[in-house]
Design a protein around this motif. Sequence first.
Motif, PDB file in Angstrom:
ATOM      1  N   HIS A   1      42.567   1.120  54.107  1.00 59.83           N
ATOM      2  CA  HIS A   1      43.427   1.989  53.299  1.00 59.83           C
ATOM      3  C   HIS A   1      44.072   1.238  52.145  1.00 59.83           C
ATOM      4  O   HIS A   1      44.794   1.849  51.343  1.00 59.83           O
ATOM      5  CB  HIS A   1      44.509   2.619  54.169  1.00 59.83           C
TER       6      HIS A   1
ATOM      7  N   THR B   1      45.521  -2.842  71.530  1.00 63.70           N
ATOM      8  CA  THR B   1      45.628  -2.682  70.083  1.00 63.70           C
ATOM      9  C   THR B   1      46.626  -3.683  69.507  1.00 63.70           C
ATOM     10  O   THR B   1      47.475  -4.215  70.218  1.00 63.70           O
ATOM     11  CB  THR B   1      46.073  -1.254  69.701  1.00 63.70           C
TER      12      THR B   1
ATOM     13  N   TRP C   1      49.342  -3.924  66.339  1.00 63.66           N
ATOM     14  CA  TRP C   1      50.072  -3.128  65.353  1.00 63.66           C
ATOM     15  C   TRP C   1      50.587  -4.043  64.249  1.00 63.66           C
ATOM     16  O   TRP C   1      51.297  -5.014  64.520  1.00 63.66           O
ATOM     17  CB  TRP C   1      51.237  -2.404  66.015  1.00 63.66           C
TER      18      TRP C   1
ATOM     19  N   ASP D   1      52.684   2.386  55.595  1.00 64.69           N
ATOM     20  CA  ASP D   1      51.799   2.691  56.716  1.00 64.69           C
ATOM     21  C   ASP D   1      51.811   1.558  57.730  1.00 64.69           C
ATOM     22  O   ASP D   1      51.702   0.379  57.369  1.00 64.69           O
ATOM     23  CB  ASP D   1      50.356   2.905  56.246  1.00 64.69           C
TER      24      ASP D   1
ATOM     25  N   ALA E   1      49.537  -0.167  60.420  1.00 59.15           N
ATOM     26  CA  ALA E   1      48.113  -0.255  60.700  1.00 59.15           C
ATOM     27  C   ALA E   1      47.910  -0.659  62.155  1.00 59.15           C
ATOM     28  O   ALA E   1      48.534  -1.611  62.633  1.00 59.15           O
ATOM     29  CB  ALA E   1      47.445  -1.267  59.774  1.00 59.15           C
TER      30      ALA E   1
ATOM     31  N   TYR F   1      45.102  -1.826  64.835  1.00 56.15           N
ATOM     32  CA  TYR F   1      43.752  -2.390  64.908  1.00 56.15           C
ATOM     33  C   TYR F   1      43.336  -2.527  66.367  1.00 56.15           C
ATOM     34  O   TYR F   1      44.102  -3.006  67.196  1.00 56.15           O
ATOM     35  CB  TYR F   1      43.741  -3.755  64.213  1.00 56.15           C
ATOM     36  N   ASN F   2      42.115  -2.092  66.664  1.00 53.28           N
ATOM     37  CA  ASN F   2      41.542  -2.218  68.003  1.00 53.28           C
ATOM     38  C   ASN F   2      40.453  -3.285  67.962  1.00 53.28           C
ATOM     39  O   ASN F   2      39.341  -3.022  67.502  1.00 53.28           O
ATOM     40  CB  ASN F   2      40.960  -0.875  68.456  1.00 53.28           C
TER      41      ASN F   2
ATOM     42  N   THR G   1      38.044  -1.085  65.210  1.00 54.36           N
ATOM     43  CA  THR G   1      38.431   0.146  64.525  1.00 54.36           C
ATOM     44  C   THR G   1      39.867   0.041  64.035  1.00 54.36           C
ATOM     45  O   THR G   1      40.659  -0.767  64.526  1.00 54.36           O
ATOM     46  CB  THR G   1      38.288   1.363  65.446  1.00 54.36           C
TER      47      THR G   1
ATOM     48  N   GLU H   1      43.314   2.465  62.504  1.00 50.66           N
ATOM     49  CA  GLU H   1      43.976   3.729  62.198  1.00 50.66           C
ATOM     50  C   GLU H   1      45.345   3.419  61.611  1.00 50.66           C
ATOM     51  O   GLU H   1      45.841   2.292  61.726  1.00 50.66           O
ATOM     52  CB  GLU H   1      44.104   4.611  63.449  1.00 50.66           C
ATOM     53  N   THR H   2      45.943   4.395  60.976  1.00 52.72           N
ATOM     54  CA  THR H   2      47.249   4.178  60.352  1.00 52.72           C
ATOM     55  C   THR H   2      48.227   5.269  60.777  1.00 52.72           C
ATOM     56  O   THR H   2      47.830   6.390  61.113  1.00 52.72           O
ATOM     57  CB  THR H   2      47.158   4.170  58.817  1.00 52.72           C
TER      58      THR H   2
ATOM     59  N   ARG I   1      50.828   8.658  68.660  1.00 50.09           N
ATOM     60  CA  ARG I   1      50.940   8.086  67.309  1.00 50.09           C
ATOM     61  C   ARG I   1      51.852   8.918  66.403  1.00 50.09           C
ATOM     62  O   ARG I   1      51.841   8.768  65.187  1.00 50.09           O
ATOM     63  CB  ARG I   1      49.569   7.949  66.631  1.00 50.09           C
TER      64      ARG I   1
END
Length: 230
Positions: free
Chosen positions: A47, A65, A67, A75, A77, A79-80, A85, A87-88, A130
């Motif tokens: 992003h 995960t 963070w 945002d 973020a 991360y896995n 992968t 996500e935000t 989330r």
Amino acid sequence: DMSEIFLKYWFTCEYDGKFFMSDIGFNGILSLDKNTLEYRYERKFDHLTDEAKMAYGRVERVGDTIWFFPNDGTDIAIYNPPNNTMETVSIKKDGVIHCNTSVSLKIQDKMICVLREISNGIWRIDIKSRQAERYQKLEELFLNEGVDLLTDCDKAGEASFVAIVGDNEILIVDAETCVILARKRMNIPSRIYIARYHEGTVWMGMLDSTDVYSWNIEMDLVRKFTFFGN
């Protein structure tokens, strides 16, 4: 020439024998193997632009995960590593484009994100869904005390943190019950730049001095340590 690599980061967290961090010099997540000292570029933050710098600072492991909390952005973020992968979660408040995280805490099934400027919001994120919401009770605690800017923060327990307010005041705050556990205005000539908590004592570094001060909270005892002469 990749013979010399200089990692530039503020905070790390450990996951599966590696330290993970956000490099502040470019857009990327790096890992460092704690045993072999082998570094690895894991991936970029999708992003962000390729030229993005200093976007993330504080980092926390939550289950499987990692963070990353914003140093300059809006945002979080997530991360896995096993799946690689990303996500935000947005913590954007109307009119605010730059958020700087002072401290992040995991309390039960929530992550607490305390921003340096309280008026930008203190956020509570449900780890499973989330969903992010303003943590109004903790915001009001600071604002009712006339505090809108936290110079520096550090964890002081599972649910508490130490915060520098102004030039020379220290607060110990319980983020779960939203109460101030201890408060001390230091009678010292220098401005406190950084504060770190260890086993009941707050250690303080100065902005314009090599002196280090400690505050034993239970005994309410302040000590000065002088380095490099008087």
